[in-house]
Design a protein around this motif. Structure first.
Motif, mmCIF file in Angstrom:
data_model
loop_
_atom_site.group_PDB
_atom_site.id
_atom_site.type_symbol
_atom_site.label_atom_id
_atom_site.label_comp_id
_atom_site.label_asym_id
_atom_site.label_seq_id
_atom_site.Cartn_x
_atom_site.Cartn_y
_atom_site.Cartn_z
ATOM 1 N N VAL A 284 0.758 -1.243 -0.027
ATOM 2 C CA VAL A 284 -0.074 0.041 -0.110
ATOM 3 C C VAL A 284 0.868 1.186 0.030
ATOM 4 O O VAL A 284 0.652 2.114 -0.724
ATOM 5 C CB VAL A 284 -0.915 0.031 1.218
ATOM 6 N N THR A 285 1.730 1.283 1.043
ATOM 7 C CA THR A 285 2.663 2.577 0.935
ATOM 8 C C THR A 285 3.478 2.812 -0.395
ATOM 9 O O THR A 285 3.588 3.843 -0.920
ATOM 10 C CB THR A 285 3.845 2.296 2.038
ATOM 11 N N GLY A 286 4.037 1.499 -0.968
ATOM 12 C CA GLY A 286 4.834 1.755 -2.184
ATOM 13 C C GLY A 286 3.954 2.152 -3.472
ATOM 14 O O GLY A 286 4.391 2.821 -4.131
ATOM 15 N N LEU A 287 2.935 1.482 -3.500
ATOM 16 C CA LEU A 287 2.064 1.910 -4.735
ATOM 17 C C LEU A 287 1.549 3.198 -4.625
ATOM 18 O O LEU A 287 1.268 3.966 -5.752
ATOM 19 C CB LEU A 287 0.817 0.903 -4.788
ATOM 20 N N ASP B 106 -4.069 5.535 -6.054
ATOM 21 C CA ASP B 106 -4.820 5.943 -4.880
ATOM 22 C C ASP B 106 -5.510 4.666 -4.211
ATOM 23 O O ASP B 106 -6.126 3.803 -4.902
ATOM 24 C CB ASP B 106 -6.177 6.763 -5.536
ATOM 25 N N CYS B 107 -5.094 4.339 -3.009
ATOM 26 C CA CYS B 107 -5.285 3.152 -2.524
ATOM 27 C C CYS B 107 -6.311 3.247 -1.427
ATOM 28 O O CYS B 107 -6.151 4.154 -0.516
ATOM 29 C CB CYS B 107 -4.101 2.568 -1.829
ATOM 30 N N ALA B 108 -7.221 2.238 -1.176
ATOM 31 C CA ALA B 108 -8.120 2.064 -0.025
ATOM 32 C C ALA B 108 -7.984 0.841 0.415
ATOM 33 O O ALA B 108 -7.517 -0.275 -0.115
ATOM 34 C CB ALA B 108 -9.507 2.301 -0.554
ATOM 35 N N LEU C 202 -3.881 -4.207 21.750
ATOM 36 C CA LEU C 202 -3.165 -4.888 20.846
ATOM 37 C C LEU C 202 -1.688 -4.098 20.664
ATOM 38 O O LEU C 202 -1.653 -2.969 20.252
ATOM 39 C CB LEU C 202 -3.485 -4.989 19.191
ATOM 40 N N CYS C 203 -0.759 -5.158 20.857
ATOM 41 C CA CYS C 203 0.708 -4.302 20.729
ATOM 42 C C CYS C 203 1.007 -3.739 19.305
ATOM 43 O O CYS C 203 1.113 -4.489 18.323
ATOM 44 C CB CYS C 203 1.751 -5.572 21.168
ATOM 45 N N ALA C 204 1.237 -2.565 19.433
ATOM 46 C CA ALA C 204 1.448 -1.962 18.018
ATOM 47 C C ALA C 204 3.086 -1.861 17.688
ATOM 48 O O ALA C 204 3.695 -1.008 17.406
ATOM 49 C CB ALA C 204 1.238 -0.239 18.350
ATOM 50 N N ALA C 205 3.744 -3.312 17.255
ATOM 51 C CA ALA C 205 4.837 -3.246 16.985
ATOM 52 C C ALA C 205 4.995 -2.949 15.490
ATOM 53 O O ALA C 205 6.265 -3.073 15.282
ATOM 54 C CB ALA C 205 5.316 -4.845 17.525
ATOM 55 N N LEU C 206 3.986 -3.027 15.006
ATOM 56 C CA LEU C 206 4.025 -2.783 13.550
ATOM 57 C C LEU C 206 2.894 -1.305 13.329
ATOM 58 O O LEU C 206 2.043 -1.406 13.419
ATOM 59 C CB LEU C 206 3.662 -3.857 12.697
ATOM 60 N N SER C 207 3.682 -0.424 12.875
ATOM 61 C CA SER C 207 2.923 1.019 12.635
ATOM 62 C C SER C 207 2.214 0.762 11.589
ATOM 63 O O SER C 207 2.530 0.236 10.289
ATOM 64 C CB SER C 207 3.823 2.136 12.476
ATOM 65 N N GLU C 208 1.062 1.483 11.427
ATOM 66 C CA GLU C 208 0.079 1.346 10.323
ATOM 67 C C GLU C 208 0.534 2.607 9.209
ATOM 68 O O GLU C 208 0.765 3.615 9.599
ATOM 69 C CB GLU C 208 -1.054 1.767 10.661
ATOM 70 N N PRO C 209 0.392 2.162 7.935
ATOM 71 C CA PRO C 209 0.899 3.150 6.895
ATOM 72 C C PRO C 209 -0.189 4.164 6.687
ATOM 73 O O PRO C 209 -1.276 3.815 7.089
ATOM 74 C CB PRO C 209 1.043 2.110 5.755
ATOM 75 N N PRO C 210 0.172 5.396 6.324
ATOM 76 C CA PRO C 210 -0.929 6.419 6.166
ATOM 77 C C PRO C 210 -1.812 5.997 5.071
ATOM 78 O O PRO C 210 -1.188 5.850 3.660
ATOM 79 C CB PRO C 210 -0.176 7.601 5.970
ATOM 80 N N VAL C 211 -3.089 5.572 5.154
ATOM 81 C CA VAL C 211 -4.048 5.400 4.050
ATOM 82 C C VAL C 211 -5.337 6.346 4.420
ATOM 83 O O VAL C 211 -5.888 6.537 5.489
ATOM 84 C CB VAL C 211 -4.649 3.727 4.346
#
Length: 400
Positions: free
Chosen positions: A26-29, A35-37, A47-56
């Motif tokens: 998603v981040t790369g495209l 335009d990604c949804a 939930l442990c946020a060990a992985l941050s959410e990409p900006p969508v």
């Protein structure tokens, strides 16, 4: 600007290989003009946020419940109505179903209803998990489900040629190999530091590292047993094994492990994991079910020699005595011997470090995302030709 709707049952902050690769996609495209949804389960704040959410900009979340035996895994009711509404409003040029479960299934059904082309990814061969979870008789049933799902797509992406062969055996005809690559900037030998070795309790001890979910299919108990054999061989030298990750069998593993085994739990991928990889001395995994083996690629990118089972997707990137040491599935003596060679042979250790990094550089995320961008445009172009010039992308009514 092409529009892509990603339907996935796993997305950040949930941490696993599927969520990591899907978020990277998603981040790369988006950076490449898409335009990604995203349609994905909602996750609780605990939930442990060990992985941050990409900006969508368009993130559609649906309620989910924890799997009783594995709370980190979330189950969602098939959001078919929501998927229909998103396709009508967002009007994607392409739908990507990253998983085969409820959210992916809803995305597939809705896309086909509106004649939107679909690309799927076969990240995980769940049929191979049946043995690990004690239900081998279900394997043919799971294979039929997976094959039926992917045959409905215009294209199914496989993380490795091994997985592509599995798809072909399921009579999935339109396939392409795409694994997502590895971020060779984020994971790099430059993150090594003596401070990190002190922080992760490595000190001057030769330290093996295992990263991954602590679940039956990952075969972590095999790693614990192999490490104990190696530790006995080198009584005159202090060795350590660090286990990074969480999962349903963590308690059982902790009870089985000796004093020289350290459990870190889930590790933050941005802040801590690069330094952990780069500062350890060797990476070891015994999983036989990896379709890609992302953690193996991350270890290689960090210049970390790998000892791994030569099975499934891992075997395609692991070159024995060049970037790591391989052992056959279930071969305890082979694993112990490989780990012992890393400890005893400094020149081999250094040669594998260099080879591991070189291998990872040829599999960079940037290169993989460029390939994906071109591949998805080809799918859209082929779909446009098959629809013919009279087809209007603005008419979003269910196909009859």
């Amino acid at each position: 600007m092409p529009r892509l709707l990603v339907c996935t049952d796993s997305f950040p902050p949930q941490l696993n290989g599927v969520s990591v690769v899907t978020a990277s996609m998603v981040t790369g495209l988006t950076a490449r003009g898409w335009d990604c949804a995203v349609l994905a389960p909602a996750y609780p704040p605990t939930l442990c946020a060990a992985l941050s959410e990409p900006p969508v900009l368009r993130r559609f979340s649906i309620s989910s419940r924890a799997l009783p035996s594995y709370p980190a895994v979330r189950l969602a009711w098939p959001p078919l109505r929501l998927a229909h509404r998103i396709i009508r409003d967002f009007r994607p040029d392409l739908v990507h179903c990253a998983t085969e479960f409820t959210v992916g299934w809803a995305g597939l059904r809705a896309a086909r209803a509106y004649d939107v082309p679909v690309v799927t990814t076969h990240h995980t061969d769940f049929s191979r998990y049946c043995d690990a979870y004690g239900v081998p008789f279900l394997r043919p049933v799971v294979q039929r489900w997976l094959g039926g799902f992917h045959r409905r797509a215009q294209l199914t992406m496989a993380p490795s040629t091994t997985v592509e062969r599995t798809l072909r055996a399921m009579h999935v005809g339109h396939t392409a190999v795409w694994g997502g690559g590895v971020d060779t900037t984020h994971f790099s030998p430059r993150h090594f530091s003596l401070l990190s070795r002190h922080r992760f309790a490595m000190g001057a001890d030769f330290t093996f590292l295992h990263v991954g979910r602590l679940a039956p299919e990952k075969n972590v108990e095999f790693v614990l047993d192999a490490f104990e054999h190696v530790r006995v061989r080198f009584r005159e030298r202090r060795l350590r094994l660090i286990i990074a990750g969480a999962g349903p069998i963590e308690r059982r593993l902790r009870q089985r492990a000796g004093d020289d085994v350290i459990f870190l739990g889930a590790v933050d991928r941005v802040r801590d994991l690069p330094a952990l990889y780069a500062s350890a001395d060797g990476f070891v995994t015994a999983s036989e079910t990896e379709t890609l083996g992302l953690v193996v690629l991350e270890a290689m990118a960090s210049g970390l020699p790998v000892v791994a089972c030569d099975a499934a997707g891992v075997g395609e990137h692991l070159e024995h005595a060049r970037n790591g040491l391989a052992f056959a599935p279930g071969d305890m003596n082979g694993c112990v011997s490989a780990m012992s060679r890393l400890v005893a042979d400094a020149s081999l250790h250094e040669r594998l470090r260099v080879g591991a990094r070189a291998s990872a550089e040829s599999l960079s995320t940037d290169r993989a995302l460029d390939q994906l961008d071109a591949l998805l445009h080809k799918v859209m172009a082929a779909a446009a030709v098959s629809c013919g010039p009279s087809a209007s992308p603005l008419v979003m009514t269910p196909a009859r």
